[in-house]
Scaffold this motif. Structure first.
Motif, PDB file in Angstrom:
ATOM      1  N   ALA A 325       0.825  -1.205   0.000  1.00  0.00           N
ATOM      2  CA  ALA A 325       0.000   0.000   0.000  1.00  0.00           C
ATOM      3  C   ALA A 325       0.862   1.259   0.000  1.00  0.00           C
ATOM      4  N   GLY A 326       1.978   1.225   0.755  1.00  0.00           N
ATOM      5  CA  GLY A 326       2.862   2.384   0.762  1.00  0.00           C
ATOM      6  C   GLY A 326       3.501   2.625  -0.589  1.00  0.00           C
ATOM      7  N   GLY A 327       3.848   1.544  -1.285  1.00  0.00           N
ATOM      8  CA  GLY A 327       4.385   1.698  -2.626  1.00  0.00           C
ATOM      9  C   GLY A 327       3.384   2.318  -3.571  1.00  0.00           C
ATOM     10  N   MET A 328       2.126   1.905  -3.470  1.00  0.00           N
ATOM     11  CA  MET A 328       1.089   2.501  -4.313  1.00  0.00           C
ATOM     12  C   MET A 328       0.897   3.976  -3.982  1.00  0.00           C
ATOM     13  N   TYR A 329       0.952   4.310  -2.704  1.00  0.00           N
ATOM     14  CA  TYR A 329       0.818   5.714  -2.297  1.00  0.00           C
ATOM     15  C   TYR A 329       1.933   6.553  -2.915  1.00  0.00           C
ATOM     16  N   ALA A 330       3.175   6.045  -2.835  1.00  0.00           N
ATOM     17  CA  ALA A 330       4.305   6.794  -3.370  1.00  0.00           C
ATOM     18  C   ALA A 330       4.218   6.934  -4.886  1.00  0.00           C
ATOM     19  N   VAL A 331       3.809   5.858  -5.571  1.00  0.00           N
ATOM     20  CA  VAL A 331       3.713   5.899  -7.036  1.00  0.00           C
ATOM     21  C   VAL A 331       2.656   6.902  -7.481  1.00  0.00           C
ATOM     22  N   VAL A 332       1.473   6.857  -6.858  1.00  0.00           N
ATOM     23  CA  VAL A 332       0.398   7.772  -7.252  1.00  0.00           C
ATOM     24  C   VAL A 332       0.763   9.213  -6.918  1.00  0.00           C
ATOM     25  N   LEU A 333       1.323   9.417  -5.727  1.00  0.00           N
ATOM     26  CA  LEU A 333       1.689  10.774  -5.333  1.00  0.00           C
ATOM     27  C   LEU A 333       2.764  11.340  -6.260  1.00  0.00           C
ATOM     28  N   GLY A 334       3.795  10.538  -6.542  1.00  0.00           N
ATOM     29  CA  GLY A 334       4.844  11.006  -7.441  1.00  0.00           C
ATOM     30  C   GLY A 334       4.352  11.209  -8.863  1.00  0.00           C
ATOM     31  N   GLY A 335       3.462  10.328  -9.337  1.00  0.00           N
ATOM     32  CA  GLY A 335       2.945  10.473 -10.697  1.00  0.00           C
ATOM     33  C   GLY A 335       2.102  11.720 -10.861  1.00  0.00           C
ATOM     34  N   LEU A 336       1.244  12.000  -9.882  1.00  0.00           N
ATOM     35  CA  LEU A 336       0.421  13.202  -9.980  1.00  0.00           C
ATOM     36  C   LEU A 336       1.253  14.471  -9.861  1.00  0.00           C
ATOM     37  N   ALA A 337       2.327  14.414  -9.078  1.00  0.00           N
ATOM     38  CA  ALA A 337       3.161  15.603  -8.888  1.00  0.00           C
ATOM     39  C   ALA A 337       3.895  16.000 -10.161  1.00  0.00           C
ATOM     40  N   LEU A 338       3.985  15.082 -11.125  1.00  0.00           N
ATOM     41  CA  LEU A 338       4.654  15.392 -12.393  1.00  0.00           C
ATOM     42  C   LEU A 338       3.824  16.327 -13.265  1.00  0.00           C
ATOM     43  N   PHE A 339       2.532  16.476 -12.952  1.00  0.00           N
ATOM     44  CA  PHE A 339       1.645  17.308 -13.753  1.00  0.00           C
ATOM     45  C   PHE A 339       1.261  18.549 -12.938  1.00  0.00           C
ATOM     46  N   PRO A 340       1.851  19.687 -13.215  1.00  0.00           N
ATOM     47  CA  PRO A 340       1.586  20.891 -12.407  1.00  0.00           C
ATOM     48  C   PRO A 340       0.108  21.259 -12.345  1.00  0.00           C
ATOM     49  N   ALA A 341      -0.618  21.064 -13.439  1.00  0.00           N
ATOM     50  CA  ALA A 341      -2.037  21.439 -13.428  1.00  0.00           C
ATOM     51  C   ALA A 341      -2.804  20.646 -12.378  1.00  0.00           C
ATOM     52  N   LEU A 342      -2.501  19.358 -12.275  1.00  0.00           N
ATOM     53  CA  LEU A 342      -3.149  18.532 -11.254  1.00  0.00           C
ATOM     54  C   LEU A 342      -2.631  18.859  -9.865  1.00  0.00           C
ATOM     55  N   ARG A 345      -4.359  21.844  -8.374  1.00  0.00           N
ATOM     56  CA  ARG A 345      -5.813  21.808  -8.208  1.00  0.00           C
ATOM     57  C   ARG A 345      -6.314  20.683  -7.311  1.00  0.00           C
ATOM     58  N   LEU A 346      -5.529  19.629  -7.151  1.00  0.00           N
ATOM     59  CA  LEU A 346      -5.990  18.460  -6.402  1.00  0.00           C
ATOM     60  C   LEU A 346      -5.239  18.324  -5.089  1.00  0.00           C
ATOM     61  N   PRO A 347      -5.909  17.829  -4.042  1.00  0.00           N
ATOM     62  CA  PRO A 347      -5.198  17.473  -2.804  1.00  0.00           C
ATOM     63  C   PRO A 347      -4.463  16.141  -3.026  1.00  0.00           C
ATOM     64  N   LEU A 348      -3.219  16.223  -3.480  1.00  0.00           N
ATOM     65  CA  LEU A 348      -2.516  15.032  -3.949  1.00  0.00           C
ATOM     66  C   LEU A 348      -2.412  13.957  -2.870  1.00  0.00           C
ATOM     67  N   SER A 349      -2.112  14.345  -1.652  1.00  0.00           N
ATOM     68  CA  SER A 349      -1.934  13.340  -0.603  1.00  0.00           C
ATOM     69  C   SER A 349      -3.229  12.580  -0.337  1.00  0.00           C
ATOM     70  N   ARG A 350      -4.368  13.263  -0.440  1.00  0.00           N
ATOM     71  CA  ARG A 350      -5.646  12.589  -0.198  1.00  0.00           C
ATOM     72  C   ARG A 350      -5.989  11.645  -1.353  1.00  0.00           C
ATOM     73  N   VAL A 351      -5.695  12.078  -2.569  1.00  0.00           N
ATOM     74  CA  VAL A 351      -5.941  11.209  -3.725  1.00  0.00           C
ATOM     75  C   VAL A 351      -5.047   9.980  -3.650  1.00  0.00           C
ATOM     76  N   ALA A 352      -3.780  10.193  -3.320  1.00  0.00           N
ATOM     77  CA  ALA A 352      -2.857   9.069  -3.208  1.00  0.00           C
ATOM     78  C   ALA A 352      -3.262   8.139  -2.083  1.00  0.00           C
ATOM     79  N   ALA A 353      -3.755   8.695  -0.976  1.00  0.00           N
ATOM     80  CA  ALA A 353      -4.204   7.862   0.142  1.00  0.00           C
ATOM     81  C   ALA A 353      -5.407   7.014  -0.266  1.00  0.00           C
ATOM     82  N   ALA A 354      -6.328   7.606  -1.047  1.00  0.00           N
ATOM     83  CA  ALA A 354      -7.487   6.842  -1.507  1.00  0.00           C
ATOM     84  C   ALA A 354      -7.050   5.710  -2.433  1.00  0.00           C
ATOM     85  N   MET A 388      -6.827  11.197   4.514  1.00  0.00           N
ATOM     86  CA  MET A 388      -7.892  11.758   3.670  1.00  0.00           C
ATOM     87  C   MET A 388      -8.765  12.756   4.415  1.00  0.00           C
ATOM     88  N   THR A 389      -8.889  12.602   5.723  1.00  0.00           N
ATOM     89  CA  THR A 389      -9.769  13.482   6.500  1.00  0.00           C
ATOM     90  C   THR A 389      -8.999  14.533   7.287  1.00  0.00           C
TER      91      THR A 389
END
Length: 785
Positions: A325-342, A345-354, A388-389
């Motif tokens: 689960a931690g690996g998935m969190y890191a992958v999603v968080l790092g992947g979203l951080a590559l796109f400045p527009a996202l 606009r998005l709470p990246l840590s909450r999206v990655a946690a979900a 997330m909360t």
């Protein structure tokens, strides 16, 4: 729910309420809701602000609150243990009414600010009793009373691959050949070979099987499969004759269809591991780590891992869940951080946690959802929900909440070794590292910063890593070692060395490669990752084999007395969870447990539940087994005696102790050389006795007739009659263990020497008389004749 405003009540409302759960009936008197209410009440009482400038070397108010919440979980577990020790089933209506009344009274007292902690703990204890009673009533189902051969038609609920074939759990539709016995709802059957290897949950089958009631303990106080089977709804066990025939029983339903898809995916992962690594322990262990299928691991590999203290690696738990689960969190968080527009606009840590929570849920389903995995899932889910909360996840609080949730839903798991070892390890580790963290932070503030060179920095990092692994292994080994000794009669004497050698490969090669294999499998690219994983597993097995070779006892220490284990476990918990000088009080239960252990004396005679095998001491006091093959029952007896597997063959009875003919056998059972009654007088229970004119004790003679023709003579000559037949009513043997007493299971006997006479001082049956739903109807024992 209102957010906490800094007050004690606000903190409790925001952070302490567990996930909402209901009983099967939705009653407000549900034990789950009772536990949740008690939890909230205690957390409200415990919530305190840490004074400004408080010493961080001491537990903060939040940590003390977590400890108090853990006390609720301990009290709840104590209530469950108390319920299961009752001699008869209590009234469910009365128990639930009393629990409801207690909750109402506690709520009113809490509103007046007059609810002491002792009352909350007492309420949690009684809610534990209610949870046990509710669960027992909700899973009630027929249990087979006598062995039968029957033709069964049913639907596959579960199929687990094993080294010899498969193990099926069937939900029965019909059973021909049971006579007047009620048809069980579910049965567990062994299927040898590859026949039925393609069966999935939901498939309809018709087969011929030999059924018997779920087996009880092999020795008094041992593992009781009948107890575990009752709560799984399994009313009989057995094996299949021939090949199952597929039949159409209609659509299986949404849940079984879903479980069939999950099972198929798990089997596909195991087959891909076989294809990448070849059949063997490497692929079998890879399947165990990825999807929880452990049935094809060789006995030697399991023994080596157990003796090296590495069995925990095979159990999908905290390490596996965190990496996945931690690996998935890191992958999603790092992947979203590559796109400045996202990122803007998005709470990246909450999206990655979900996303990580979703991945953890999928991994829970794929892994088989063992207790250790469930515990890890609940804890990590609370952490991700906190992210997330916007609330902080608290470690000991997460442990307490997960324990309350799991025990409220399945109270019987309290007695499962996996549950006990998993929670003991994680509680002690969190407590120990919490103390270390407070100490190190306090020490860091007092230490002046200094600029170390590169070599010194690397040495410091390496030393910290080695010390961390060593400390973790020692703490977890201490926490789980007593439980392992209680359930399995063994320890891992070189567990620290085994973990130091193997855990780097597990954490840096095996598990990262396993996570990569999971992520790459949908693309068909898992083979390279599985190959790397196999190399790490090969190194781990080599380290385990080397570590196991250092001990000539296989870690076997003999049977731990019933009360010694709990006392020693209480001492360990007290030492880790208490504060300051109060930790010294752990010496009390520790000393009491060690004294009980030292004074305990194992039985002198064992009798199997079918009356076809016994173990008795020879003239030198060594426990020896009748018969040629040493099976599971004999293994448990010898392991409880402290005999390692490599010495089993030397514990068969010789011709001097046992004589056999086609009609049966006669075995000489000797008392221990230093056995004496405390007051020198004969004990009250002494149906068998023997002495020589010189005063030297002679053995008791145990007759084991196989045919009715031998019963008459054995009844006249034997001190103890052991047979699967039914002895005649006028049998003169002082102690009779025959087919009429089979409902009591096997037996353990202790011998004493009093005034030169050998006597049976105590008889304990493996299935003692009782009136609980998981116990078979009891027939009066032959000793009462």
């Amino acid at each position: 729910m209102q957010r906490g405003d800094g007050s004690a009540t606000g903190v409790a409302a925001a952070d302490d309420a567990p996930p909402g759960t209901m009983s099967p009936s939705g009653s407000s008197l549900s034990p789950v809701r009772a536990a949740a209410t008690a939890n909230r009440l205690l957390a409200t009482l415990a919530a305190r602000r840490q004074p400004t400038g408080a010493d961080e070397s001491r537990p903060s108010g939040r940590v003390a609150e977590d400890h108090r919440l853990l006390q609720v979980a301990f009290a709840f577990a104590a209530g469950i243990a108390l319920y299961f020790q009752l001699p008869a089933e209590p009234s469910l209506a009365l128990v639930l009414c009393l629990a409801g009344g207690g909750l109402v009274a506690a709520t009113l007292a809490h509103r007046r600010g007059r609810l002491p902690r002792a009352a909350v703990l007492a309420l949690a204890l009684f809610c534990g009793v209610s949870a046990g009673a509710w669960r027992t009533a909700s899973v009630a189902a027929p249990v087979l009373e006598q062995p039968r051969s029957a033709t069964l038609t049913g639907r596959v609920i579960e199929r687990v691959p094993t080294a010899a074939g498969s193990q099926l759990v069937l939900a029965l539709y019909s059973a021909e050949g049971l006579g007047r016995q009620a048809m069980p709802n579910r049965v567990r059957l062994s299927l040898r070979g590859t026949s039925g290897g393609d069966l999935l949950p939901g498939d309809g089958v018709r087969l011929r099987a030999r059924l018997q009631p779920p087996s009880g303990p092999v020795r008094p106080g041992g593992y009781d499969f009948a107890f575990a089977a009752y709560f799984r709804g399994i009313g009989a066990t057995g094996f299949v004759f021939g090949v199952p025939e597929r039949v159409d029983l209609g659509p299986p339903g949404a849940w079984l269809t879903f479980m069939a898809a999950i099972q198929k995916l798990r089997l596909d992962v195991a087959r891909e591991a076989d294809a990448a690594l070849g059949k063997g322990d490497e692929s079998a262990i890879a399947a165990a780590l990825l999807v929880g299928l452990r049935g094809e691991i060789s006995r030697q590999a399991e023994a080596d891992l157990r003796e090296a203290g590495l069995s925990h690696v095979l159990s999908i738990s905290g390490l596996h869940m965190v990496l996945f689960a931690g690996g998935m969190y890191a992958v999603v968080l790092g992947g979203l951080a590559l796109f400045p527009a996202l990122a803007l606009r998005l709470p990246l840590s909450r999206v990655a946690a979900a996303a990580a929570l979703l991945a953890a849920t999928c991994y829970l389903l794929l892994s088989g959802a063992s207790i250790a995995t469930q515990r890890s899932y609940v804890m990590i889910a609370l952490v991700f929900i906190g992210l997330m909360t916007g609330r902080r996840g608290l470690s000991l609080r997460s442990v307490a909440l997960s324990a309350l949730l799991l025990l409220a839903l399945r109270p019987e798991e309290l007695f499962a070794p996996g549950f006990q070892m998993s929670y003991a390890a994680v509680i002690c580790l969190i407590a120990a590292y919490g103390d270390y963290g407070r100490w190190s932070r306090s020490r860091a503030r007092q230490r002046k910063p200094s600029d170390h060179g590169l070599l010194r920095h690397l040495f410091h990092r390496t030393w910290t890593w080695v010390a961390g692994i060593s400390a973790t292994s020692l703490i977890a080994g201490l926490a789980t070692g007593i439980i392992a000794a209680h359930h399995f009669d063994r320890l891992a004497p070189y567990g620290l060395l085994g973990n130091l050698l193997a855990m780097p490969a597990v954490s840096m090669i095996i598990m990262p490669a396993g996570v990569a294999a999971f992520l790459l499998q949908p693309l068909g690219l898992a083979a390279p990752a599985l190959s790397v994983m196999g190399q790490g597993i090969a190194f781990m097995l080599a380290a385990a084999s080397f570590t196991a070779s250092l001990s000539d006892s296989d870690g076997v220490i003999g049977q731990l007395p019933a009360f010694a284990g709990p006392l020693l476990t209480v001492a360990v918990f007290w030492a880790f969870l208490a504060e300051g000088p109060q930790r010294l009080l752990a010496a009390g239960p520790a000393l009491a447990g060690l004294i009980l252990w030292g004074l305990d004396r194992p039985p002198d005679i064992y009798v199997s539940d079918r009356g076809n095998q016994i173990a008795a001491r020879d003239s030198e006091g060594t426990l020896r087994i009748t018969g040629g093959r040493i099976g599971f029952t004999a293994e448990v007896w010898l392991t409880g005696e402290g005999v390692s597997e490599r010495r089993f063959a030397s514990h068969r009875q010789s011709a001097d102790q046992a004589s056999c003919d086609p009609l049966g056998c006669v075995v000489a059972a000797y008392p221990p050389a230093k056995s004496r009654s405390p007051d020198g007088r004969p004990p009250e229970l002494g149906p068998g006795r023997r002495h020589a004119p010189s005063g030297d004790p002679l053995p008791l003679h145990i007759a084991m007739p196989r045919k009715p023709d031998a019963l008459e003579s054995d009844c006249l000559a034997a001190d103890i009659l052991v047979t699967g037949l039914t002895a005649p009513p006028d049998c003169a043997a002082p102690l009779i263990l025959d087919g009429a007493s089979r409902s009591l299971g096997g037996a353990a006997l202790w011998l004493e020497i009093v005034a030169g006479e050998t006597r049976v001082s105590q008889v304990r049956y493996t299935r003692p008389a009782g009136k609980r739903p998981w116990q078979l109807p009891v027939t009066e024992p032959g000793a009462s004749r």
